[in-house]
Design a protein around this motif. Sequence first.
Motif, PDB file in Angstrom:
ATOM      1  N   LYS A  35     -38.397 -50.371  20.662  1.00 11.88           N
ATOM      2  CA  LYS A  35     -38.372 -51.111  19.395  1.00 11.88           C
ATOM      3  C   LYS A  35     -39.588 -52.017  19.229  1.00 11.88           C
ATOM      4  O   LYS A  35     -39.914 -52.410  18.110  1.00 11.88           O
ATOM      5  CB  LYS A  35     -37.093 -51.923  19.293  1.00 11.88           C
ATOM      6  N   CYS A  36     -40.245 -52.377  20.341  1.00 11.26           N
ATOM      7  CA  CYS A  36     -41.459 -53.186  20.242  1.00 11.26           C
ATOM      8  C   CYS A  36     -42.393 -52.818  21.390  1.00 11.26           C
ATOM      9  O   CYS A  36     -41.950 -52.437  22.469  1.00 11.26           O
ATOM     10  CB  CYS A  36     -41.148 -54.677  20.242  1.00 11.26           C
ATOM     11  N   ILE A  37     -43.692 -52.915  21.146  1.00 12.88           N
ATOM     12  CA  ILE A  37     -44.680 -52.554  22.158  1.00 12.88           C
ATOM     13  C   ILE A  37     -44.668 -53.551  23.301  1.00 12.88           C
ATOM     14  O   ILE A  37     -44.812 -53.181  24.459  1.00 12.88           O
ATOM     15  CB  ILE A  37     -46.093 -52.470  21.526  1.00 12.88           C
ATOM     16  N   ASP A  38     -44.519 -54.816  23.000  1.00 16.07           N
ATOM     17  CA  ASP A  38     -44.458 -55.853  24.032  1.00 16.07           C
ATOM     18  C   ASP A  38     -43.197 -56.675  23.808  1.00 16.07           C
ATOM     19  O   ASP A  38     -43.073 -57.382  22.810  1.00 16.07           O
ATOM     20  CB  ASP A  38     -45.704 -56.739  23.979  1.00 16.07           C
ATOM     21  N   GLY A  39     -42.265 -56.566  24.756  1.00 12.26           N
ATOM     22  CA  GLY A  39     -41.008 -57.295  24.617  1.00 12.26           C
ATOM     23  C   GLY A  39     -40.979 -58.586  25.384  1.00 12.26           C
ATOM     24  O   GLY A  39     -39.906 -59.193  25.557  1.00 12.26           O
ATOM     25  N   GLU A  40     -42.132 -59.051  25.862  1.00 15.99           N
ATOM     26  CA  GLU A  40     -42.188 -60.269  26.672  1.00 15.99           C
ATOM     27  C   GLU A  40     -42.087 -61.516  25.802  1.00 15.99           C
ATOM     28  O   GLU A  40     -42.370 -61.511  24.603  1.00 15.99           O
ATOM     29  CB  GLU A  40     -43.500 -60.307  27.459  1.00 15.99           C
ATOM     30  N   SER A  41     -41.701 -62.588  26.462  1.00 19.13           N
ATOM     31  CA  SER A  41     -41.667 -63.900  25.807  1.00 19.13           C
ATOM     32  C   SER A  41     -42.943 -64.664  26.150  1.00 19.13           C
ATOM     33  O   SER A  41     -43.486 -64.536  27.246  1.00 19.13           O
ATOM     34  CB  SER A  41     -40.452 -64.705  26.282  1.00 19.13           C
ATOM     35  N   TYR A  42     -43.427 -65.423  25.202  1.00 18.02           N
ATOM     36  CA  TYR A  42     -44.628 -66.228  25.398  1.00 18.02           C
ATOM     37  C   TYR A  42     -44.240 -67.690  25.260  1.00 18.02           C
ATOM     38  O   TYR A  42     -43.833 -68.136  24.187  1.00 18.02           O
ATOM     39  CB  TYR A  42     -45.708 -65.831  24.388  1.00 18.02           C
ATOM     40  N   ASP A  43     -44.373 -68.426  26.369  1.00 16.45           N
ATOM     41  CA  ASP A  43     -43.893 -69.809  26.381  1.00 16.45           C
ATOM     42  C   ASP A  43     -44.984 -70.814  26.083  1.00 16.45           C
ATOM     43  O   ASP A  43     -44.812 -72.014  26.259  1.00 16.45           O
ATOM     44  CB  ASP A  43     -43.263 -70.125  27.743  1.00 16.45           C
ATOM     45  N   LYS A  53     -52.986 -65.876  23.794  1.00 18.29           N
ATOM     46  CA  LYS A  53     -52.956 -64.730  22.898  1.00 18.29           C
ATOM     47  C   LYS A  53     -52.282 -63.550  23.583  1.00 18.29           C
ATOM     48  O   LYS A  53     -52.310 -63.417  24.799  1.00 18.29           O
ATOM     49  CB  LYS A  53     -54.383 -64.333  22.504  1.00 18.29           C
ATOM     50  N   ALA A  54     -51.689 -62.678  22.770  1.00 19.49           N
ATOM     51  CA  ALA A  54     -51.158 -61.415  23.280  1.00 19.49           C
ATOM     52  C   ALA A  54     -52.175 -60.314  23.018  1.00 19.49           C
ATOM     53  O   ALA A  54     -52.796 -60.280  21.965  1.00 19.49           O
ATOM     54  CB  ALA A  54     -49.838 -61.088  22.594  1.00 19.49           C
ATOM     55  N   PHE A  55     -52.346 -59.422  23.975  1.00 21.09           N
ATOM     56  CA  PHE A  55     -53.367 -58.374  23.902  1.00 21.09           C
ATOM     57  C   PHE A  55     -54.732 -58.989  23.569  1.00 21.09           C
ATOM     58  O   PHE A  55     -55.359 -58.636  22.571  1.00 21.09           O
ATOM     59  CB  PHE A  55     -52.997 -57.331  22.843  1.00 21.09           C
ATOM     60  N   PRO A  56     -55.224 -59.893  24.397  1.00 22.95           N
ATOM     61  CA  PRO A  56     -56.440 -60.631  24.043  1.00 22.95           C
ATOM     62  C   PRO A  56     -57.701 -59.777  23.938  1.00 22.95           C
ATOM     63  O   PRO A  56     -58.647 -60.168  23.248  1.00 22.95           O
ATOM     64  CB  PRO A  56     -56.573 -61.648  25.178  1.00 22.95           C
ATOM     65  N   ARG A  64     -42.184 -58.589  20.241  1.00 16.77           N
ATOM     66  CA  ARG A  64     -40.891 -59.201  19.952  1.00 16.77           C
ATOM     67  C   ARG A  64     -41.087 -60.648  19.527  1.00 16.77           C
ATOM     68  O   ARG A  64     -40.423 -61.145  18.605  1.00 16.77           O
ATOM     69  CB  ARG A  64     -39.999 -59.140  21.196  1.00 16.77           C
ATOM     70  N   ASP A  65     -42.037 -61.304  20.181  1.00 14.14           N
ATOM     71  CA  ASP A  65     -42.346 -62.690  19.864  1.00 14.14           C
ATOM     72  C   ASP A  65     -43.650 -62.724  19.070  1.00 14.14           C
ATOM     73  O   ASP A  65     -44.727 -62.833  19.627  1.00 14.14           O
ATOM     74  CB  ASP A  65     -42.478 -63.499  21.160  1.00 14.14           C
ATOM     75  N   GLU A  66     -43.546 -62.596  17.756  1.00 12.02           N
ATOM     76  CA  GLU A  66     -44.742 -62.530  16.930  1.00 12.02           C
ATOM     77  C   GLU A  66     -45.208 -63.901  16.457  1.00 12.02           C
ATOM     78  O   GLU A  66     -46.073 -64.016  15.595  1.00 12.02           O
ATOM     79  CB  GLU A  66     -44.513 -61.600  15.733  1.00 12.02           C
ATOM     80  N   GLY A  67     -44.683 -64.934  17.099  1.00 11.53           N
ATOM     81  CA  GLY A  67     -45.145 -66.274  16.773  1.00 11.53           C
ATOM     82  C   GLY A  67     -46.454 -66.605  17.464  1.00 11.53           C
ATOM     83  O   GLY A  67     -47.145 -67.557  17.094  1.00 11.53           O
ATOM     84  N   VAL A  68     -46.811 -65.809  18.462  1.00  5.28           N
ATOM     85  CA  VAL A  68     -48.044 -66.043  19.202  1.00  5.28           C
ATOM     86  C   VAL A  68     -49.182 -65.264  18.544  1.00  5.28           C
ATOM     87  O   VAL A  68     -48.962 -64.236  17.905  1.00  5.28           O
ATOM     88  CB  VAL A  68     -47.864 -65.585  20.672  1.00  5.28           C
TER      89      VAL A  68
END
Length: 642
Positions: free
Chosen positions: A518-526, A531-534, A552-556
């Motif tokens: 359902k998502c390419i990266d299901g990790e949480s970013y605290d 950045k994700a996929f920098p 999953r966490d698109e706030g980052v």
Amino acid sequence: MAEALLGIVIQNLQSFGQDQLATFWGVDKQTLKLSSNLSAIRAVLRDAERKQITSHAVKDWLQKLTDAAYVLDDILDECSIHFTKMHSDDGHTSCLSRLHPSDILFRFNIGKRMEDITQRFHDIHEEKSKFNLEPGVTEVVQTVDDDWRQTSSDITEPVVYGRDHDRHVEVEDVGDKVWKKLYRRSFFEEAKSDEFGIIRSFKMHDLFHDLAQSIMGEECMVIEKGSWTPLSTRVHYLANFNKYVDMPASMQFMTAFKKVESLRTFLNFGTMGQLPSNNCLRALCTTSSLFSRLNDVRHLRYLSLSWSSVAILDNTICQLPKLQTLKLEYYPQISELPKDLTQLQDLRHIVINYCALLQEMPANIGKLRHLRTLSFFSVGSKPGCGLAELHSLNLGGELSIRGLKNVSSEWDAKQANLIDKKDLNILHLSWDGDANSEGSNVSEEIVLEALQPPSTLKSFGINGYQGRQLSSWMRNTAVLRDLVNVTLFNCDNCEELPPLGKLPYLKSLYVSGMKNVKCIDGESYDGGEDKAFPSLEKLNVQNLPNLERLLRDEGVEMLPCLSRLTINGVFNLKIPHLPSAKELDASRIDEAASFIEGVGENMACLKTLKISSIKGVKTLPDQLGMLDALERYLQFDKWFRW
């Protein structure tokens, strides 16, 4: 060039004498005289190489010396090959073998050839007195580092009689250091690296090329497109790029070839009716059909064969006792390699590319203890064809393992010992079929867990894995940290992907055939990660019908470097904010209206847009008008309104 070559020949000659092969063949007197003359000649070589630039006579003398050195090296290599062939299994030579007619004839021929070459070097030694050459005259003023002189002579590998062949690895390391030194000094330029930082091509600086060509003279020749260059009898290195076969010219060329004394390298990139018969070759690049017509190339160290429709490789390859590198490319029908390939104990590199039907490897390939490159390995169900064959091989570069459905046990998978192969850069794992197929009684999850690679990998790919869970090491960012390229293909049952968004160097990601994701990266970013996929530049997702979002966490902040996005068979994906994306190729999308709206709102830097095979769109959304940066084209194809 002459100094490096002569240094190797002297070293081979010393080894020839120390191992009493000179006495064995009855040429010990010639060997002693040769050693004396060669040492005297070598003492003045630096002065000769300096003076050849202004003296044609010295240059011609050096060419005579080079030609003779190649012939002597051929003789010594032939003695080595024949001696190895005579050896019995217990490591001793049978006395009766000396009385065999073929060995008696060989001794006679070698004796005559050694007499001839001894006289030839004697004449060369006498001729040097004409030039007033001084021993070691350039040692003080020489600006090139001393280690360059030492290591340059190591590049041409000496013949080794019963000694440790791992010296070849040292020579390769030296070669790498020498190349880097020459590149820093602008001897080479325009080096092009792949995405993993491995240099794939470069060229010699024009000035150095002209100088090298002037010094090499007739020794190195290139047959250009559209012409047959007159062939010198002194040529040692030859490349053919002529694709036009003119029969009269070709026959004339083949006749001239028979007069060449010691051809070392022939790279055939053109078209020839047949290959020249020259048994001195050390390196050959050609097609399989032409190679099969050759009678004697037993001196070969490097063999590259390509573009053939044969299903089984000619077994004559296994009669090349000195072969170190075997390269096979573009064999679309080949299904197996010669069974006797493991007889080639000098093999260091087996490179196999674009051989899609190859399924069977020779049994007991682990016996090739000097092997450093094995780009392809297919797991078989027969004895000696399992992963345990890889255990003790110190492999590097690329390794693609196919047929993992045939792994017989967890023990066999662990015996592959991938984690200790620190020189591996690229690893591909493929199951090629359904889980637990006939011949396998171990789950794919257990097999994958046992195949943990070293943390130095730059590229990793997996194909046809049917397990539900990925291995623990695939969820460990410390193991995956250096990855630049990742391919996950047809892992149908997997529900989650590895934490790819946290890999700092990942530039290219291809994900296909994972119906439950359902998502390419299901990790949480605290907040610890900025950045994700920098570093990701290319993202290709295909046949992921349930994919809803990239993170999953698109706030980052995500994908700050993404340049190209390809989407195919992803029905409900919501496009996030992608500020740097310049190319989008999207097809087979159901809810296309909202998708296109997201493109217009979140991909402001888009320059190329292609959308095809989509449903649910009657008119273009207004948001597309926001794409002010579009330059190349806006292409729409196969739209369906229902």
